[in-house]
Design a protein around this motif. Sequence first.
Motif, PDB file in Angstrom:
ATOM      1  N   ALA A   1      39.835-105.060  12.996  1.00  0.00           N
ATOM      2  CA  ALA A   1      38.768-104.439  14.057  1.00  0.00           C
ATOM      3  C   ALA A   1      37.713-103.939  13.136  1.00  0.00           C
ATOM      4  CB  ALA A   1      39.611-103.350  14.802  1.00  0.00           C
ATOM      5  N   GLY A   2      37.798-103.332  12.067  1.00  0.00           N
ATOM      6  CA  GLY A   2      37.009-102.972  11.142  1.00  0.00           C
ATOM      7  C   GLY A   2      36.137-103.969  10.584  1.00  0.00           C
ATOM      8  N   LYS A   3      36.766-104.992  10.156  1.00  0.00           N
ATOM      9  CA  LYS A   3      36.035-106.208   9.718  1.00  0.00           C
ATOM     10  C   LYS A   3      34.994-106.663  10.651  1.00  0.00           C
ATOM     11  CE  LYS A   3      36.665-110.831   7.428  1.00  0.00           C
ATOM     12  NZ  LYS A   3      37.934-111.740   6.964  1.00  0.00           N
ATOM     13  N   GLU A   4      35.434-107.091  11.877  1.00  0.00           N
ATOM     14  CA  GLU A   4      34.618-107.412  13.127  1.00  0.00           C
ATOM     15  C   GLU A   4      33.539-106.516  13.527  1.00  0.00           C
ATOM     16  OE1 GLU A   4      36.849-108.886  16.478  1.00  0.00           O
ATOM     17  OE2 GLU A   4      38.235-109.825  15.394  1.00  0.00           O
ATOM     18  N   LEU A   5      33.600-105.073  13.236  1.00  0.00           N
ATOM     19  CA  LEU A   5      32.710-104.223  13.464  1.00  0.00           C
ATOM     20  C   LEU A   5      31.611-104.205  12.622  1.00  0.00           C
ATOM     21  CD1 LEU A   5      32.297-102.093  15.668  1.00  0.00           C
ATOM     22  CD2 LEU A   5      33.509-100.196  14.216  1.00  0.00           C
ATOM     23  N   PHE A   6      32.235-104.443  11.178  1.00  0.00           N
ATOM     24  CA  PHE A   6      31.220-104.339   9.932  1.00  0.00           C
ATOM     25  C   PHE A   6      30.196-105.693  10.421  1.00  0.00           C
ATOM     26  CE2 PHE A   6      30.235-106.201   5.890  1.00  0.00           C
ATOM     27  CZ  PHE A   6      29.369-105.124   5.601  1.00  0.00           C
ATOM     28  N   GLN A   7      30.890-106.928  10.734  1.00  0.00           N
ATOM     29  CA  GLN A   7      30.063-107.895  10.668  1.00  0.00           C
ATOM     30  C   GLN A   7      29.302-107.888  12.073  1.00  0.00           C
ATOM     31  OE1 GLN A   7      33.210-111.024  11.188  1.00  0.00           O
ATOM     32  NE2 GLN A   7      33.408-111.419   9.215  1.00  0.00           N
ATOM     33  N   LYS A   8      29.441-107.186  12.961  1.00  0.00           N
ATOM     34  CA  LYS A   8      28.459-107.088  14.071  1.00  0.00           C
ATOM     35  C   LYS A   8      27.498-106.140  13.616  1.00  0.00           C
ATOM     36  CE  LYS A   8      31.912-108.238  17.959  1.00  0.00           C
ATOM     37  NZ  LYS A   8      32.691-107.509  19.103  1.00  0.00           N
ATOM     38  N   ASN A   9      27.865-105.253  13.059  1.00  0.00           N
ATOM     39  CA  ASN A   9      26.656-104.186  12.690  1.00  0.00           C
ATOM     40  C   ASN A   9      25.744-105.003  11.521  1.00  0.00           C
ATOM     41  OD1 ASN A   9      27.917-102.163  14.081  1.00  0.00           O
ATOM     42  ND2 ASN A   9      28.960-101.099  12.367  1.00  0.00           N
ATOM     43  N   LYS A  10      26.338-105.605  10.747  1.00  0.00           N
ATOM     44  CA  LYS A  10      25.492-106.530   9.693  1.00  0.00           C
ATOM     45  C   LYS A  10      24.494-107.299  10.630  1.00  0.00           C
ATOM     46  CE  LYS A  10      26.219-108.850   5.373  1.00  0.00           C
ATOM     47  NZ  LYS A  10      26.974-109.660   4.337  1.00  0.00           N
ATOM     48  N   LYS A  11      25.181-108.099  11.534  1.00  0.00           N
ATOM     49  CA  LYS A  11      24.072-109.024  12.324  1.00  0.00           C
ATOM     50  C   LYS A  11      23.171-108.426  13.031  1.00  0.00           C
ATOM     51  CE  LYS A  11      27.801-112.691  12.648  1.00  0.00           C
ATOM     52  NZ  LYS A  11      28.461-113.327  13.893  1.00  0.00           N
ATOM     53  N   GLY A  12      23.307-106.975  13.390  1.00  0.00           N
ATOM     54  CA  GLY A  12      22.482-106.579  14.294  1.00  0.00           C
ATOM     55  C   GLY A  12      21.378-105.919  13.308  1.00  0.00           C
ATOM     56  N   ARG A  13      21.524-105.903  12.314  1.00  0.00           N
ATOM     57  CA  ARG A  13      20.228-105.158  11.094  1.00  0.00           C
ATOM     58  C   ARG A  13      19.088-106.084  11.180  1.00  0.00           C
ATOM     59  NH1 ARG A  13      24.115-103.373   6.206  1.00  0.00           N
ATOM     60  NH2 ARG A  13      25.327-101.696   7.156  1.00  0.00           N
TER      61      ARG A  13
ATOM     62  N   PRO B   1      29.840 -93.942  17.870  1.00  0.00           N
ATOM     63  CA  PRO B   1      30.342 -93.441  16.887  1.00  0.00           C
ATOM     64  C   PRO B   1      31.779 -92.898  16.838  1.00  0.00           C
ATOM     65  CG  PRO B   1      28.240 -92.416  17.004  1.00  0.00           C
ATOM     66  CD  PRO B   1      28.726 -93.427  18.171  1.00  0.00           C
ATOM     67  N   GLU B   2      32.304 -92.292  17.954  1.00  0.00           N
ATOM     68  CA  GLU B   2      33.656 -92.079  18.032  1.00  0.00           C
ATOM     69  C   GLU B   2      34.811 -93.242  17.983  1.00  0.00           C
ATOM     70  OE1 GLU B   2      31.149 -89.432  21.126  1.00  0.00           O
ATOM     71  OE2 GLU B   2      31.140 -91.610  19.952  1.00  0.00           O
ATOM     72  N   ALA B   3      34.087 -94.327  18.015  1.00  0.00           N
ATOM     73  CA  ALA B   3      35.032 -95.605  18.284  1.00  0.00           C
ATOM     74  C   ALA B   3      35.391 -96.059  16.780  1.00  0.00           C
ATOM     75  CB  ALA B   3      34.419 -96.721  18.775  1.00  0.00           C
ATOM     76  N   ARG B   4      34.522 -95.858  15.824  1.00  0.00           N
ATOM     77  CA  ARG B   4      34.542 -96.006  14.459  1.00  0.00           C
ATOM     78  C   ARG B   4      35.737 -94.821  14.019  1.00  0.00           C
ATOM     79  NH1 ARG B   4      32.014 -98.332  10.079  1.00  0.00           N
ATOM     80  NH2 ARG B   4      30.593 -99.434  11.228  1.00  0.00           N
ATOM     81  N   HIS B   5      35.533 -93.851  14.223  1.00  0.00           N
ATOM     82  CA  HIS B   5      36.456 -92.857  13.675  1.00  0.00           C
ATOM     83  C   HIS B   5      37.958 -93.274  14.342  1.00  0.00           C
ATOM     84  CE1 HIS B   5      32.735 -89.785  13.965  1.00  0.00           C
ATOM     85  NE2 HIS B   5      32.903 -90.610  12.865  1.00  0.00           N
ATOM     86  N   VAL B   6      38.018 -93.471  15.247  1.00  0.00           N
ATOM     87  CA  VAL B   6      39.358 -94.022  15.868  1.00  0.00           C
ATOM     88  C   VAL B   6      40.022 -95.361  15.119  1.00  0.00           C
ATOM     89  CG1 VAL B   6      40.663 -94.996  17.785  1.00  0.00           C
ATOM     90  CG2 VAL B   6      39.161 -93.473  18.115  1.00  0.00           C
ATOM     91  N   ILE B   7      38.982 -96.243  14.766  1.00  0.00           N
ATOM     92  CA  ILE B   7      39.467 -97.418  13.853  1.00  0.00           C
ATOM     93  C   ILE B   7      39.954 -96.932  12.424  1.00  0.00           C
ATOM     94  CG2 ILE B   7      38.504 -99.617  12.579  1.00  0.00           C
ATOM     95  CD1 ILE B   7      39.253 -99.935  15.687  1.00  0.00           C
ATOM     96  N   GLU B   8      38.921 -95.899  11.793  1.00  0.00           N
ATOM     97  CA  GLU B   8      39.349 -95.305  10.427  1.00  0.00           C
ATOM     98  C   GLU B   8      40.681 -94.565  10.308  1.00  0.00           C
ATOM     99  OE1 GLU B   8      35.969 -92.957   9.984  1.00  0.00           O
ATOM    100  OE2 GLU B   8      34.615 -94.694   9.256  1.00  0.00           O
ATOM    101  N   LYS B   9      41.053 -94.003  11.481  1.00  0.00           N
ATOM    102  CA  LYS B   9      42.290 -93.302  11.591  1.00  0.00           C
ATOM    103  C   LYS B   9      43.614 -94.346  11.637  1.00  0.00           C
ATOM    104  CE  LYS B   9      41.104 -88.887  13.949  1.00  0.00           C
ATOM    105  NZ  LYS B   9      41.109 -88.126  15.184  1.00  0.00           N
ATOM    106  N   ALA B  10      43.098 -95.240  12.394  1.00  0.00           N
ATOM    107  CA  ALA B  10      44.330 -96.355  12.574  1.00  0.00           C
ATOM    108  C   ALA B  10      44.588 -97.062  11.203  1.00  0.00           C
ATOM    109  CB  ALA B  10      43.814 -97.317  13.759  1.00  0.00           C
ATOM    110  N   GLY B  11      43.239 -97.062  10.437  1.00  0.00           N
ATOM    111  CA  GLY B  11      43.524 -97.746   9.118  1.00  0.00           C
ATOM    112  C   GLY B  11      44.402 -97.075   8.160  1.00  0.00           C
ATOM    113  N   HIS B  12      44.467 -95.592   8.274  1.00  0.00           N
ATOM    114  CA  HIS B  12      45.351 -94.748   7.596  1.00  0.00           C
ATOM    115  C   HIS B  12      46.761 -94.814   8.059  1.00  0.00           C
ATOM    116  CE1 HIS B  12      41.169 -93.740   6.287  1.00  0.00           C
ATOM    117  NE2 HIS B  12      41.707 -93.612   4.800  1.00  0.00           N
TER     118      HIS B  12
END
Length: 219
Positions: free
Chosen positions: A207-219, A183-194
């Motif tokens: 990074a956010g796009k790739e992270l989203f795609q990986k999470n989607k595949k993992g479902r 979870p801490e990793a997602r927070h860092v990406i979100e801060k970088a996005g702003h």
Amino acid sequence: IRPRDWSSDVCSSDLIRQDMNALDQLITTADEKTAEKLVFILSRLDAEISLNHLMKLARHFSSSARRLAVKTIAQSGSNQAAKIFEFIDDPDESVRRIVLMHMGRTRNDLAEDFLLQYLQRRKSETADVEHIIECFTALGKCGSARSIPLLSQILLQPKWTGGFRKSAYREGAAQAVMALKIPEARHVIEKAGHSLNPGLRRIARKAGKELFQKNKKGR
């Protein structure tokens, strides 16, 4: 021990066990073919006996012999992070990749510590950009929340803005953050996005796009 005495692998293994001191001398003078043969023979002995000699062969002038020796050390069964990491700056790209594959094999505090220290000291200033990014990727695979402070600093602090090498560090840090999968990793990406920095926002979007795609595949 002489290479011509090696009538078989079993015979040569027995010869090496009988005269380990002569083995050191042979390693020093071995050509590429002999060094590769020695690595194969040593791989058949107990790791306790062979490890020190494999470490010497991993410094041989032949990149092929070094590659084979490092790979054999990595496959010796136990965690050899401390030994393997000595070859992180090998001049041969394929040797460095074997090291990083071993470091990133599993979540491992020791491997994480070695990579954090390496990147913090910036020992890789002489390395190519691809190597820097691969180091960060390995950190993400072996690391934990302990890596977040360094990765967050590289991604978010202004002093890491500008320059080709700094850009590689930021790209690598983003790769590591994604590979951590915490979870801490997602927070860092979100801060970088702003961020006000367009280059950093671009990295964060990717990074956010790739992270989203990986999470989607993992479902």
